[in-house]
Design a protein around this motif. Structure first.
Motif, PDB file in Angstrom:
ATOM      1  N   SER A  21       0.833  -1.184   0.000  1.00 40.40           N
ATOM      2  CA  SER A  21       0.000   0.000   0.000  1.00 40.40           C
ATOM      3  C   SER A  21       0.874   1.243   0.000  1.00 40.40           C
ATOM      4  O   SER A  21       2.039   1.195   0.364  1.00 40.40           O
ATOM      5  N   GLN A  22       0.279   2.337  -0.397  1.00 34.62           N
ATOM      6  CA  GLN A  22       0.956   3.622  -0.347  1.00 34.62           C
ATOM      7  C   GLN A  22       0.640   4.256   1.005  1.00 34.62           C
ATOM      8  O   GLN A  22      -0.499   4.492   1.330  1.00 34.62           O
ATOM      9  N   ARG A  23       1.665   4.494   1.816  1.00 31.74           N
ATOM     10  CA  ARG A  23       1.457   5.169   3.096  1.00 31.74           C
ATOM     11  C   ARG A  23       2.770   5.752   3.569  1.00 31.74           C
ATOM     12  O   ARG A  23       3.827   5.399   3.088  1.00 31.74           O
ATOM     13  N   ALA A  29      -1.563   0.987   9.609  1.00 30.01           N
ATOM     14  CA  ALA A  29      -2.956   0.960   9.186  1.00 30.01           C
ATOM     15  C   ALA A  29      -3.736   0.023  10.090  1.00 30.01           C
ATOM     16  O   ALA A  29      -3.240  -1.010  10.505  1.00 30.01           O
ATOM     17  N   HIS A  31      -7.220  -2.211  10.275  1.00 31.66           N
ATOM     18  CA  HIS A  31      -8.240  -2.779   9.405  1.00 31.66           C
ATOM     19  C   HIS A  31      -9.307  -3.427  10.273  1.00 31.66           C
ATOM     20  O   HIS A  31      -9.076  -4.469  10.863  1.00 31.66           O
ATOM     21  N   PHE A  48      -9.271  -4.596   5.293  1.00 33.97           N
ATOM     22  CA  PHE A  48      -9.332  -3.296   4.626  1.00 33.97           C
ATOM     23  C   PHE A  48      -9.962  -2.238   5.514  1.00 33.97           C
ATOM     24  O   PHE A  48     -10.646  -2.528   6.488  1.00 33.97           O
ATOM     25  N   ASN A  49      -9.676  -0.993   5.159  1.00 33.78           N
ATOM     26  CA  ASN A  49     -10.386   0.168   5.675  1.00 33.78           C
ATOM     27  C   ASN A  49     -10.686   1.044   4.461  1.00 33.78           C
ATOM     28  O   ASN A  49     -10.612   0.566   3.334  1.00 33.78           O
ATOM     29  N   ALA A  50     -10.985   2.307   4.668  1.00 32.77           N
ATOM     30  CA  ALA A  50     -11.417   3.150   3.555  1.00 32.77           C
ATOM     31  C   ALA A  50     -10.363   3.280   2.458  1.00 32.77           C
ATOM     32  O   ALA A  50     -10.705   3.326   1.274  1.00 32.77           O
ATOM     33  N   ASP A  51      -9.075   3.343   2.805  1.00 29.57           N
ATOM     34  CA  ASP A  51      -8.072   3.564   1.774  1.00 29.57           C
ATOM     35  C   ASP A  51      -6.841   2.675   1.873  1.00 29.57           C
ATOM     36  O   ASP A  51      -5.810   2.999   1.317  1.00 29.57           O
ATOM     37  N   ASP A  52      -6.916   1.572   2.558  1.00 30.70           N
ATOM     38  CA  ASP A  52      -5.770   0.677   2.679  1.00 30.70           C
ATOM     39  C   ASP A  52      -6.271  -0.755   2.785  1.00 30.70           C
ATOM     40  O   ASP A  52      -7.411  -0.997   3.170  1.00 30.70           O
ATOM     41  N   ASP A  53      -5.417  -1.698   2.417  1.00 34.29           N
ATOM     42  CA  ASP A  53      -5.790  -3.102   2.548  1.00 34.29           C
ATOM     43  C   ASP A  53      -4.536  -3.952   2.676  1.00 34.29           C
ATOM     44  O   ASP A  53      -3.436  -3.527   2.345  1.00 34.29           O
ATOM     45  N   ARG A 145     -16.536  -3.548   0.262  1.00 32.47           N
ATOM     46  CA  ARG A 145     -16.823  -2.167   0.695  1.00 32.47           C
ATOM     47  C   ARG A 145     -18.276  -1.809   0.421  1.00 32.47           C
ATOM     48  O   ARG A 145     -18.948  -1.201   1.266  1.00 32.47           O
TER      49      ARG A 145
END
Length: 158
Positions: A21-23, A29, A31, A48-53, A145
């Motif tokens: 992931s990009q962070r 993160a 999840h 997962f969450n809203a913008d990461d997995d 999601r």
């Protein structure tokens, strides 16, 4: 920002966890939700969450014979899922607060029954079970999601 990649092995080399992931460096993160695609040979768990997995893959030991015994079988036996495999899938799901179970076969229902009998605390976090053919990782995440958004709208708010 950097591209992070992590591999972890748990058990008998049957659980592989990969995170890509990009962070920001050092950011962790969380999840809360997961979707698990399950059949008799392999389970893929997407946290997962809203913008990461992140993804965990659990592979079953190869069965000694075919799962669905048809030809040459006097009893017409259907072999059930391996309890050790189900236990490793449950271990992989432990961090999720809630999860959705999907898959194309009877393994999904067998896992649900095994979960209620052997891991009732984890079974309480099972949000739902849906039949679903194998999708790409992106399609699975989009489905999850969307499914959790629909469930959230239907859940009464306190």
């Amino acid at each position: 920002m950097r591209q992070a990649a992590q591999q972890c092995v748990l058990g008998k080399d049957r659980i592989e966890i990969a995170r890509a992931s990009q962070r920001q460096e050092g950011a962790i993160a969380t999840h809360a939700q997961a979707i698990v695609w399950l059949d008799h040979k392999r389970a893929t768990v997407h946290f997962f969450n809203a913008d990461d997995d992140s993804v965990a893959t659990v592979r079953a030991d190869p069965p000694p014979s075919h799962i669905h015994t048809k030809a040459g079988s006097m009893s017409g036996v259907h072999l059930h899922g391996d309890p050790a495999y189900f236990a490793e899938v449950a271990t992989a799901l432990a961090p999720a607060r809630t999860f959705l179970l999907v898959g194309p076969s009877t393994a999904r229902e067998e896992f649900s029954v095994w979960l209620r009998q052997h891991q009732p605390a984890l079974a309480a976090r099972l949000a739902g079970s849906e039949p679903l053919d194998k999708e790409s990782d992106g399609q699975l995440l989009a489905f999850a999601r969307s499914w959790f958004r629909r469930q959230d709208r239907m859940t009464p708010q306190r």
